[in-house]
Design a protein around this motif. Structure first.
Motif: not given
Length: 219
Positions: A103-104, A131-132, A141-145
């Motif tokens: 999950f990234h 991921s979501c 989500g990928d941008a936030a993580i």
């Protein structure tokens, strides 16, 4: 999705993408990358707060991120397979970071903690990740993580032994908790409230212990 301690190219590439913006926004608040980190999660509001320590030792809110998805309902995780996202007080050390998550990027909350073990709760590898999609985890989500992971990784690399994560069902002010007096989780949430109140009062994560199968808050 098990935690690993080695930095991968994925984490390095994510850091390269987000670090310039993070440094700019941190500097605007008098903060810096590598300062001690602290995370609060609120299920009902679907928000994750990222706090960083200032020069005076108190913590300042850096960013609030929307949680893309969490599984289950309000209330703690108690057993393997119940699909609940955890609620409680957790510590995340370097070995709980997973830069190779499917999950990234991810970090393991450390469930079950001492309270959960004392109460016989089961399950493991509950994460905050990209991921979501979520099965008992908090999906950002990928941008936030990428931002969250870069900030907490920098804090650990700079010498913070572990960062605290406080996961709450909702913002535990007195009125919000009183409104849930009929919930089967009212007593459990009442046990979390002193931890919530201590940070609200001092802007420093309190010391958390477990005594007689209950949380004890010092600070």
């Amino acid at each position: 999705n098990r935690a690993g301690s080695d930095t991968t190219a994925r984490a390095q590439q994510a850091a390269a993408r987000v670090t310039p913006g993070l440094q700019r926004d941190l500097a605007a608040l008098g903060l810096q990358l590598g300062a001690p980190a602290f995370v609060r999660i609120f299920k009902r509001e679907s928000e994750l707060e990222l706090w960083l320590g200032g020069k005076a030792g108190d913590y300042r809110l850096f960013r609030t991120y929307p949680i893309c998805r969490y599984s289950g309902a309000l209330g703690p995780k108690r057993r393997e397979g119940d699909n609940q996202a955890p609620e409680g007080f957790y510590r995340v050390a370097r070995g709980q970071l997973n830069p190779a998550s499917r999950f990234h990027l991810a970090f393991n909350l450390g469930y079950p903690n001492a309270y959960e073990r004392a109460n016989g709760y089961t399950g493991d590898f509950l994460m905050v990740h990209g991921s979501c999609v979520s099965i008992g985890c908090y999906a950002m989500g990928d941008a936030a993580i990428e931002e969250i992971y870069t900030v907490v990784d920098a804090a650990l690399r700079a010498g913070q032994p572990a960062f605290e994560v406080h996961a709450f069902p909702f913002r535990l002010d007195a009125a919000a908790l009183a409104a849930e007096h009929a919930s089967p989780w009212f007593d459990f949430w009442s046990g979390l409230k002193p931890g919530y109140d201590a940070f609200e009062r001092t802007r420093r994560p309190p010391r958390i212990a477990v005594q007689d199968r209950r949380y004890r808050i010092d600070g």
